[in-house]
Design a protein around this motif. Structure first.
Motif, PDB file in Angstrom:
ATOM      1  N   SER A  37       0.830  -1.209   0.000  1.00  0.00           N
ATOM      2  CA  SER A  37       0.000   0.000   0.000  1.00  0.00           C
ATOM      3  C   SER A  37       0.859   1.252   0.000  1.00  0.00           C
ATOM      4  O   SER A  37       0.615   2.206  -0.755  1.00  0.00           O
ATOM      5  CB  SER A  37      -0.918  -0.009   1.229  1.00  0.00           C
TER       6      SER A  37
ATOM      7  N   TRP B 235      -8.193   2.422  -6.244  1.00  0.00           N
ATOM      8  CA  TRP B 235      -8.727   1.067  -6.309  1.00  0.00           C
ATOM      9  C   TRP B 235      -7.752   0.067  -5.671  1.00  0.00           C
ATOM     10  O   TRP B 235      -8.155  -0.791  -4.880  1.00  0.00           O
ATOM     11  CB  TRP B 235      -8.972   0.691  -7.765  1.00  0.00           C
TER      12      TRP B 235
ATOM     13  N   SER C  99      -7.705   0.668  -1.954  1.00  0.00           N
ATOM     14  CA  SER C  99      -8.918   0.145  -1.322  1.00  0.00           C
ATOM     15  C   SER C  99      -8.839  -1.378  -1.196  1.00  0.00           C
ATOM     16  O   SER C  99      -9.190  -1.950  -0.155  1.00  0.00           O
ATOM     17  CB  SER C  99     -10.151   0.543  -2.135  1.00  0.00           C
ATOM     18  N   THR C 100      -8.361  -2.028  -2.282  1.00  0.00           N
ATOM     19  CA  THR C 100      -8.225  -3.486  -2.235  1.00  0.00           C
ATOM     20  C   THR C 100      -7.238  -3.917  -1.155  1.00  0.00           C
ATOM     21  O   THR C 100      -7.496  -4.841  -0.367  1.00  0.00           O
ATOM     22  CB  THR C 100      -7.759  -4.019  -3.603  1.00  0.00           C
TER      23      THR C 100
ATOM     24  N   ALA D 274      -6.409  -2.179   1.456  1.00  0.00           N
ATOM     25  CA  ALA D 274      -6.985  -1.867   2.762  1.00  0.00           C
ATOM     26  C   ALA D 274      -7.956  -2.951   3.200  1.00  0.00           C
ATOM     27  O   ALA D 274      -7.977  -3.360   4.376  1.00  0.00           O
ATOM     28  CB  ALA D 274      -7.683  -0.507   2.704  1.00  0.00           C
ATOM     29  N   LEU D 275      -8.784  -3.446   2.247  1.00  0.00           N
ATOM     30  CA  LEU D 275      -9.714  -4.516   2.588  1.00  0.00           C
ATOM     31  C   LEU D 275      -8.969  -5.797   2.970  1.00  0.00           C
ATOM     32  O   LEU D 275      -9.331  -6.479   3.937  1.00  0.00           O
ATOM     33  CB  LEU D 275     -10.650  -4.778   1.407  1.00  0.00           C
ATOM     34  N   LEU D 276      -7.928  -6.117   2.192  1.00  0.00           N
ATOM     35  CA  LEU D 276      -7.127  -7.295   2.529  1.00  0.00           C
ATOM     36  C   LEU D 276      -6.453  -7.131   3.884  1.00  0.00           C
ATOM     37  O   LEU D 276      -6.386  -8.071   4.687  1.00  0.00           O
ATOM     38  CB  LEU D 276      -6.081  -7.549   1.447  1.00  0.00           C
ATOM     39  N   THR D 277      -5.923  -5.933   4.138  1.00  0.00           N
ATOM     40  CA  THR D 277      -5.290  -5.668   5.434  1.00  0.00           C
ATOM     41  C   THR D 277      -6.294  -5.802   6.566  1.00  0.00           C
ATOM     42  O   THR D 277      -5.998  -6.367   7.631  1.00  0.00           O
ATOM     43  CB  THR D 277      -4.669  -4.253   5.440  1.00  0.00           C
ATOM     44  N   LEU D 278      -7.514  -5.271   6.324  1.00  0.00           N
ATOM     45  CA  LEU D 278      -8.561  -5.389   7.341  1.00  0.00           C
ATOM     46  C   LEU D 278      -8.894  -6.850   7.600  1.00  0.00           C
ATOM     47  O   LEU D 278      -9.034  -7.283   8.754  1.00  0.00           O
ATOM     48  CB  LEU D 278      -9.809  -4.625   6.885  1.00  0.00           C
ATOM     49  N   GLY D 279      -9.000  -7.636   6.496  1.00  0.00           N
ATOM     50  CA  GLY D 279      -9.294  -9.049   6.675  1.00  0.00           C
ATOM     51  C   GLY D 279      -8.200  -9.770   7.437  1.00  0.00           C
ATOM     52  O   GLY D 279      -8.475 -10.549   8.364  1.00  0.00           O
TER      53      GLY D 279
END
Length: 494
Positions: free
Chosen positions: A23, A184, A187-188, A190-195
């Motif tokens: 990121s 994009w 965001s992807t 960030a979502l993976l990091t959140l998961g």
């Protein structure tokens, strides 16, 4: 194959770190690229736009110079700036060539390079006609051909500016497109990091915190503790504390088991030796008594011979030593029952020191006895306790030569908080070798010629039967220190 908790936890952490790096790298690359695009667009187009504006101004000024020359009726002074304006136009035209970015811009400049010489030629023809006196024709050419070429050149400059603006708009569009792509990707990521973060948190709670709390609850239950801390720091600290206590208990238990195993082994051996010693001593004592009686009778019958009296004395002493050895064997195998009575330990020590004071003087050994002012109340068999101190003092006297022995006592507590009376016997002898120190309390171990090796064993046995302990605290070339620990009688003290 089952993946371990440490592997999963490490993979999750590395995943979060890797996504964070991706990121950050994506953001850095996008910002760097966008900044480069904008910088290039602004830097180049500012130069191009300024060059186009300067070209327009130069065209206008050149036309104005010719017009003012005619209106001033051929004033040569009006034409002085014309060569400089022409040179300036060519310089700005070169600048425009350098800063041009697109093929359209280069094409406009090529057309301008064709139109401008035509414009200069028409303008020069106006000057020539005016100098020839054909004012009307010069004016006609100025207002017609020169004006048309001026408008054409001026229009090309405007087209150049419009092309630059379109380039800027294209650059901005590209920058916006890259920004959208970066958003994009970010965001992807960030979502993976959140998961991964949620997974890591789940691993932490399911694999670390909850088992840790269960372990802590079990540890509290085992230790009988009612403490209930809930913060992670307290839990880790308390688990660490319980683990330390558990390891300490395990080490202490292991040491105690090993010590008890050795004691049991020694006790079994000593029991067998004791039975054998008691049997042998009993069988020896009866004939030895008979020998002693017959020796006394024979000595009385042959009285008057000094040489025989001396020999009878030697035999009598040896018989006495045999009886002493047999007594030690019997005492070791069948200890005399304790006759416990409350007393002051200071009195027992002082009487024993007084008993051996004369012998210390004979051996030129200084004996000092230092007892505390406060009583040391104990419940002991005073007779057997004196036997212990006599043994210790005799050993010290044999270890020192023209030295000193110090007997001291005081009250203290042991590791379990029990009140204890401690009496130390310290001498200034040469100490004992390390291998000897480890065996001094073993039965039948002795370094003395003719010794039985039972003195310290019997002394340690007597102290142990009083719920105390006899220990060798130190032995160096500066001297040896033995310590007798006995429990204080709290009832007598109170």
């Amino acid at each position: 194959m089952r993946i371990g908790l440490a592997t999963r936890f490490s993979a999750a952490v590395l995943g979060v770190v890797g996504l964070a790096i991706v990121s950050a790298a994506t953001g850095w690359y996008s910002s760097r690229t966008t900044a480069d695009l904008l910088d290039q667009a602004v830097r180049n187009n500012l130069s191009s736009v300024r060059a186009a504006e300067e070209l327009e101004i130069a065209l206008l000024e050149q036309r104005g110079i010719v017009s003012s020359y005619i209106l001033a009726e051929g004033d040569e002074a009006r034409l002085q700036d014309l060569p400089g304006k022409e040179a300036g136009f060519r310089d700005w035209l070169q600048t425009a060539r350098i800063s041009a970015n697109t093929g359209e811009e280069h094409e406009i400049l090529q057309r301008l390079e064709i139109v401008y010489p035509q414009y200069c030629a028409a303008r020069q023809r106006v000057l020539d006609l005016y100098e020839q006196g054909d004012v009307a024709q010069a004016t006609e050419v100025l207002l017609g051909e020169v004006h048309d070429l001026y408008l054409k050149a001026y229009g090309l400059c405007e087209n150049f500016i419009d092309a630059n603006m379109r380039y800027v708009e294209d650059s901005m569009a590209l920058a916006r497109s890259q920004t959208r792509q970066t958003m994009w990707v970010a965001s992807t990521v960030a979502l993976l990091t959140l998961g991964l973060g949620v997974g890591l948190l789940w691993l932490f709670f399911a694999g670390v915190l909850f088992p840790l709390r269960r372990m802590l609850t079990d540890a509290r239950t085992f230790a009988g503790s009612s403490t209930s801390s809930r913060t992670m720091g307290d839990e880790m600290h308390e688990v660490g504390k319980h683990l330390q206590l558990l390891m300490s208990d395990v080490a202490e238990t292991r040491s105690s088991l090993e010590e008890n195993r050795l004691r049991l082994s020694i006790a079994e051996k000593l029991a067998a030796v004791g039975r054998l010693a008691a049997s042998v001593a009993h069988e020896i004592r009866n004939p030895l008594t008979a020998v002693k009686m017959w020796l006394f009778s024979i000595r009385g019958a042959v009285a008057g011979d000094p040489e025989l009296d001396r020999k009878f004395g030697i035999v009598s002493e040896e018989i006495g030593r045999l009886e002493s050895i047999i007594g030690d064997f019997l005492e070791f195998s069948r200890p005399t029952p304790l006759k416990l009575e409350p007393c002051d330990l200071r009195d027992v020590v002082r009487r024993t020191a007084d008993l051996l004071a004369c012998r210390c003087q004979e051996k030129d050994v200084r004996l000092a006895c230092t007892m505390p002012e406060q009583p040391l109340p104990v419940v002991v068999d005073a007779g057997q306790l004196r036997q212990v101190f006599i043994n210790l003092l005799n050993n010290s006297m044999e270890a020192v030569s023209h030295g000193a022995i110090e007997v001291s006592g005081h009250a203290t507590t042991d590791g379990e908080g029990r009140g204890m009376a401690v009496v130390r016997v310290a001498d200034t002898g040469g100490g004992m070798p390390h291998d000897v120190r480890e065996k001094i309390f073993d039965p039948f171990f002795t370094t003395k010629d003719g010794g039985t090796g039972l003195g310290l064993s019997i002394a340690a046995q007597i102290i142990a039967r009083h719920s105390g302990r006899l220990v060798l605290e130190s032995s160096t070339d500066q001297g040896t220190v033995f310590a007798v620990w006995l429990p204080i009688d709290n009832g007598a003290r109170g």
